[in-house]
Structures are given as structure tokens and as C-alpha cells.
Motif scaffolding. Sequence first.
Motif, mmCIF file in Angstrom:
data_model
loop_
_atom_site.group_PDB
_atom_site.id
_atom_site.type_symbol
_atom_site.label_atom_id
_atom_site.label_comp_id
_atom_site.label_asym_id
_atom_site.label_seq_id
_atom_site.Cartn_x
_atom_site.Cartn_y
_atom_site.Cartn_z
ATOM 1 N N GLU A 152 8.672 63.846 10.294
ATOM 2 C CA GLU A 152 10.050 64.259 10.549
ATOM 3 C C GLU A 152 10.667 63.442 11.683
ATOM 4 N N GLY A 241 19.830 73.220 -0.216
ATOM 5 C CA GLY A 241 20.343 71.921 0.186
ATOM 6 C C GLY A 241 21.598 71.524 -0.559
ATOM 7 N N VAL A 244 25.007 72.525 1.120
ATOM 8 C CA VAL A 244 25.313 72.130 2.485
ATOM 9 C C VAL A 244 26.757 71.672 2.658
ATOM 10 N N ALA A 258 27.215 66.923 8.227
ATOM 11 C CA ALA A 258 25.875 67.134 7.668
ATOM 12 C C ALA A 258 24.816 66.432 8.516
ATOM 13 N N TYR A 262 21.396 68.167 9.776
ATOM 14 C CA TYR A 262 20.084 67.622 9.424
ATOM 15 C C TYR A 262 19.292 67.231 10.676
ATOM 16 N N GLN A 265 17.874 70.390 12.035
ATOM 17 C CA GLN A 265 16.771 70.825 11.183
ATOM 18 C C GLN A 265 15.527 69.975 11.447
ATOM 19 N N GLY A 266 15.716 68.678 11.575
ATOM 20 C CA GLY A 266 14.587 67.806 11.864
ATOM 21 C C GLY A 266 13.921 68.139 13.186
ATOM 22 N N SER A 315 20.156 75.985 10.668
ATOM 23 C CA SER A 315 19.539 74.684 10.426
ATOM 24 C C SER A 315 18.234 74.548 11.202
#
Length: 412
Positions: A152, A241, A244, A258, A262, A265-266, A315
Motif C-alpha cells: 500500500e 468502489g 466513489v 477521489a 484514496y 484509505q491507503g 475512507s
Amino acid sequence: MTTTAPWALPRVLRDRDAALYLAGVVVSGFGTSALWLVSGVWVKDLTGSDGLAALCMLAMWAPTLAGPLLGTLADRTRRKPLLIGANLLLAGLLLTLFTVDSPDRLWLLFAVLFVYGAAGVVHDAAESALVASAVPAPLLGDFNGLRMTASEGMKLLAPLAGAGVYAAYGGASVALLDAVTFVVATGLYACLRVRESRPEPPKGGWRAQTAEGARFLWTHPRLRPLVLAGGTTMLCAGLNGAMVYAVIEGLGHAPAYAGVLYAVQGAGSVAIGLLSGPALRRLGERRFAAYGIALTALAAGLRAIPSDPVALACSAANGVGLPCVLIAALTAVQRETPDALLGRTAATANTLVFTPNVIGLAAGAALVELLDVRLVLVVLGLVWLATALPLLQSAARPSRTDTKSPSDANPA
């Protein structure tokens, strides 16, 4: 080595083979993530076609469908030479992309990406099998968590670096960068101190050998629920997903927002990777997976609330919860599967877990046009939550001693 250390990183880095493996994952993951982004941009620049650009990801992903068959190769030969050979093969193939300078040469790019994906399936199967024998059992959960963290982390950093190299020097330079990472990873794998005996001659044809991995997963009372939960989770993740951009529109932001979601989330995935080893030892694979699924389900439902703080929190929760079942399933497969079956079983598990994600994306793309997004998210959260319930049932529940170290009870 203290088996109750709270942090996984020092535990793994103190083991030579585990540290070498992790370094190889970081290096090769950097190159793969860079090429993942740049290949689509490269095709878009050469053709102006969004459809052809999207085919890059399809070319890399499609071989996953043949995972059970490709994984059989990892059980028919020694895994360390297979890893080294796969890396050198890809390093050489990537150099052929220097000839891609016009639309009529794009077939070569797609061919390389397809072989890239197929070699990646074999590589992952061989790596999963070799890790189970090379990395001490108490470190498997820690290693798999850190592998997730490394993967990730590279997804956050490498695409930016790849885009910079592409903008300055072109797509062939990114291919060269990826080739160099494979060569470096080959050197790291060559340094592993692993003794492997030559596999016994196979019994039966390829079809029979391939089916053995699927049969083992289906009949194993502890692996089957984890793999099924992983597949269902990734199906729901695909649906989630696909929503989104509708969620972003509801927040009043441009589609580029976005990237922020993301990134958050990562960051969550990086965090859970660092903590997964201790969590697996404390909870066991089933409860660790169930709690992660439940957290992700809650986040999916709450995304229906049009609020920036809620969207960011969801997220982050997705990033923390989603990897739990993936780490738990892989660790359980490595612990429970006999070495002679481990390559094809791991590859079969990966196919069953990750293929539904694409199905979910396709279904979500249709649902987002037909139904109210808030309703879809709430229903999705409830369905997702139901996935966690079987893992919490007492039947076939793993003992907590199954995830402790040898000095405590059984290998982790």
C-alpha cells in the motif's frame, strides 16, 4: 526474540530471510505500481482512447483467472529458482517496450502486460509457499501485515514517481525503472538461505493437480469460511468502489477529490499492516477478519451521510478494515496447507478472493446509474456486515493458542 513484542517491524527485521523478502516486496512493488499507472497514460497519449487505456489493467489482471492452473507450477519445481526466473523474465521483457513509440506497436505493450500478469500469479504463488517455509511461523502474521503495508505504501508513492519519470523521459524509461527493480529483487531473493528439496514427480495430469488446491480449500473447515468471506468482501469492495464518484458529487467536490479519499484509505491500510501481527496473535484469524469486515461494513453505510469529515473517516476505516480478511486468509492458508499443495492452494485462494472485486465494480457501475446511492450504500453495509457473522460463530472457531508463538503454545 520476544514473542509478545507489540510492533511487527522489529520482529520481522531481526529475521534475515523475512527482512530480505520484505525488501524484495518493497523494491519490486515500487516498479509495478509505477508501471501500473504509466501504462494507461502511455496508451492514452498514443491513441487518445480511454477504452484502450483501460485495457492495460485488464491485460495485467486477466491471468488471475488462471490462478489455480498457474499456481500448480509453483508446486512442480523449487520455489526460489522459480522466483528468480520470473523476475529475470520480466526484466528482459520490459526492455522490449523501448520499441513502443507508435499506436501500431501497442500490441507489444499489451502482450508484455499480459505476461507480466501471468508471471505475477506464478510469482505470488511461489512466494507465498516459500515464505511459509523460510519465515518462522511466529512471524507469518507480522510478515503478511508488513507486506500489505509495503504494497500500500508503494501504491501511494510509486505512481507519483512513475508519473514524474514519464513526464520527463517517456514510458520506456518507466519500463526500464521497473526492469531495474526486478533485477534488484532477484539479487535479494538469491540471498535467501532456504533449503528446498526437489518436488516429488507429479501424480496425474495438470487438471487433476490443479483441482487438488481447490478441493483442499473447499474441504478445510477453517480455510473455506475465510476464503469465502474474502471473496464476498472483495465483491462488496468493488460495489463500494463504484460509488466513489457519486459520493464525491454528493459532497460537492470535483472528481479529483477521489485522490484525497484514496490517500486516506491507503494510510489506513499501512497502519493496519503494522498492527496485524499482534492482532492476529490476540484474536485469531477468524475474529481478526470478522472485526475488519464489520468495520468496513459500517464505513460503507455511513458514506451515505453527505459530510466531508464522515467521508474521510469512512475512507480511513475502509483502509483499516478491508485488508484484515486478506491478511487473515493468506496467513491461514500458509499455516494450514501442506507444502506440496501450497503453491496451487494459495493461487486458487487469490483467484477466489480477488476475482469478485471486478464483478463488483461492473455491477456497481450499473447500480449507481439506476438507484439512489444512499440506499445502495446502506443496503451494501448491511449485506457486508452479514458476511462477518459466520466468522464469529463458535463452530470451527480457532483456539487462541493457534496464533501464539512456540514458547506460548502452537506456532503463530
